[in-house]
Every structure is written in C-alpha cells, then in structure tokens.
Design a protein around this motif. Structure first.
Motif, PDB file in Angstrom:
ATOM      1  N   VAL A 160       0.838  -1.200   0.000  1.00  0.00           N
ATOM      2  CA  VAL A 160       0.000   0.000   0.000  1.00  0.00           C
ATOM      3  C   VAL A 160       0.875   1.253   0.000  1.00  0.00           C
ATOM      4  O   VAL A 160       0.631   2.198  -0.766  1.00  0.00           O
ATOM      5  CB  VAL A 160      -0.962  -0.018   1.212  1.00  0.00           C
ATOM      6  N   LEU A 161       1.899   1.262   0.839  1.00  0.00           N
ATOM      7  CA  LEU A 161       2.747   2.448   0.964  1.00  0.00           C
ATOM      8  C   LEU A 161       3.603   2.683  -0.282  1.00  0.00           C
ATOM      9  O   LEU A 161       4.038   3.815  -0.526  1.00  0.00           O
ATOM     10  CB  LEU A 161       3.634   2.330   2.197  1.00  0.00           C
ATOM     11  N   ALA A 162       3.828   1.660  -1.073  1.00  0.00           N
ATOM     12  CA  ALA A 162       4.621   1.806  -2.292  1.00  0.00           C
ATOM     13  C   ALA A 162       3.762   2.146  -3.517  1.00  0.00           C
ATOM     14  O   ALA A 162       4.301   2.413  -4.586  1.00  0.00           O
ATOM     15  CB  ALA A 162       5.408   0.523  -2.552  1.00  0.00           C
ATOM     16  N   ASP A 163       2.465   2.150  -3.364  1.00  0.00           N
ATOM     17  CA  ASP A 163       1.565   2.379  -4.490  1.00  0.00           C
ATOM     18  C   ASP A 163       1.424   3.877  -4.753  1.00  0.00           C
ATOM     19  O   ASP A 163       0.932   4.608  -3.896  1.00  0.00           O
ATOM     20  CB  ASP A 163       0.197   1.764  -4.180  1.00  0.00           C
TER      21      ASP A 163
ATOM     22  N   SER B 270      -0.503   9.680  -1.496  1.00  0.00           N
ATOM     23  CA  SER B 270      -0.967  10.939  -0.895  1.00  0.00           C
ATOM     24  C   SER B 270      -1.711  10.718   0.423  1.00  0.00           C
ATOM     25  O   SER B 270      -1.764  11.612   1.261  1.00  0.00           O
ATOM     26  CB  SER B 270      -1.859  11.704  -1.871  1.00  0.00           C
ATOM     27  N   TYR B 271      -2.255   9.546   0.623  1.00  0.00           N
ATOM     28  CA  TYR B 271      -2.974   9.257   1.868  1.00  0.00           C
ATOM     29  C   TYR B 271      -2.027   8.967   3.034  1.00  0.00           C
ATOM     30  O   TYR B 271      -2.422   9.063   4.191  1.00  0.00           O
ATOM     31  CB  TYR B 271      -3.910   8.058   1.692  1.00  0.00           C
TER      32      TYR B 271
ATOM     33  N   LEU C 280     -10.342  12.349   5.142  1.00  0.00           N
ATOM     34  CA  LEU C 280      -9.258  11.840   4.302  1.00  0.00           C
ATOM     35  C   LEU C 280      -9.590  11.863   2.808  1.00  0.00           C
ATOM     36  O   LEU C 280      -8.718  11.637   1.978  1.00  0.00           O
ATOM     37  CB  LEU C 280      -8.871  10.427   4.739  1.00  0.00           C
ATOM     38  N   HIS C 281     -10.855  12.108   2.478  1.00  0.00           N
ATOM     39  CA  HIS C 281     -11.292  12.187   1.078  1.00  0.00           C
ATOM     40  C   HIS C 281     -10.890  10.938   0.290  1.00  0.00           C
ATOM     41  O   HIS C 281     -10.315  11.019  -0.790  1.00  0.00           O
ATOM     42  CB  HIS C 281     -10.746  13.458   0.411  1.00  0.00           C
ATOM     43  N   ILE C 282     -11.204   9.796   0.850  1.00  0.00           N
ATOM     44  CA  ILE C 282     -10.860   8.526   0.219  1.00  0.00           C
ATOM     45  C   ILE C 282     -11.845   8.241  -0.918  1.00  0.00           C
ATOM     46  O   ILE C 282     -13.059   8.257  -0.714  1.00  0.00           O
ATOM     47  CB  ILE C 282     -10.847   7.384   1.243  1.00  0.00           C
TER      48      ILE C 282
END
Length: 171
Positions: A71-74, A79-80, A122-124
C-alpha cells in the motif's frame, strides 16, 4: 549477532534436528517441505472459524505486515500516507489488525473510532478503496490463504466500503 552468524546458528539447528530424526539433512529438508505443504493445503477442520484458519493473530500480523509495504509503495495511494510518521503507521497497522480480527471472527473488540468518522476528512475515493482491497487480495493470495477464506475477508472489507469511501468523484 550478525546475519551470517544467525544463518550459521540456523544451519546448526537444522543439522541437529535432522540428526535427531536420524535423517540426512537433504531428506530432512525434503520431509519438512512436504509437511509444510501438506499443512497449508490441508482442508480446515469442520467448525473452525476463519480466525483459526488464518492462524489467529499471528496470521493477521503476517497479513498486515505484508499489506502495508504494498500500500505504501503504491503511487495511487501515496498521498494518503506520505505525511504519516512511523508512530502513526504503527497505530494504523494496529487498528487494521484489530479490524481484521473482528472481521475474521476473532476475540478482539474493535476500539478505534467509528470507521466513517476516522476516514471522513481523508477524502478517500472509491478507486483508492478498491486499490487497497486489491493489495489485500494479493497479500492473502501470497500468504496462501484458502480461496474461500480470501473471499470471506474481502467481502467483509467490501461491506465496510461506505464507511471508508468519503469522497465522491464526479465525471
């Protein structure tokens, strides 16, 4: 202890276990690999819960630890998360672990904020939610979770979509 020292210690342990079993190390390793494969492909006992089948909190920890690097590499999701500190990420992992334990029927009680409240600012987008779900599915697959258990976890996560997606995209 260095990584090399740990490898030597592990090799010593393997040799000791093979010796105790009365097998040459090659046969021992082959038998061990076969046993692991049999355990992973063995059908779960009737009546066992999803939480039991995914190996309790340890299985969930492996799931969360496999999910977050993806997830963190995507780039779509960056931006989240880019503003979060290491402590924030640990907190986030803990809440995901607890939520998944509840979803899987474990003994945990989710004690985080209401999901909608936690995600409201968070505007997901639906696309971002789907992307995290895709990474979750890939992680479940890589961990060799049974397909029916993957579907159950993904369905439970999908059921919470309206609580997490807080930003409607207009075309």
């Amino acid at each position: 202890m260095t990584e090399r020292d740990e490898a030597v210690v592990d090799l010593d342990r393997l040799e000791a276990l093979a010796s105790a079993a009365g097998l040459p190390i090659e046969e021992f390793l082959h038998a061990a690999a076969a046993a692991v494969h049999a355990r992973r492909t063995q059908r779960p006992r009737t009546g066992s819960s999803l939480y039991q089948r995914i190996q309790y909190a340890g299985g969930l920890r492996r799931l969360v630890n496999g999910l977050y690097p993806r997830v963190l590499a995507d780039p779509l999701l960056l931006s989240y998360f880019k503003h979060l500190t290491d402590q924030d990420l640990q907190w986030l992992r803990w809440h995901m672990l607890t939520l998944l334990a509840v979803v899987a029927g474990g003994p945990s009680k989710y004690q985080g904020r209401d999901l909608y409240e936690a995600h409201a600012d968070l505007h997901i987008t639906g696309e971002a939610f789907d992307r995290v779900a895709w990474h979750l599915q890939r992680t479940l697959h890589d961990l060799e979770v049974q397909p029916e258990d993957q579907q159950a976890i993904l369905a439970a996560v999908q059921a919470r979509r309206d609580e997490v997606v807080t930003f409607e995209e207009f075309s």
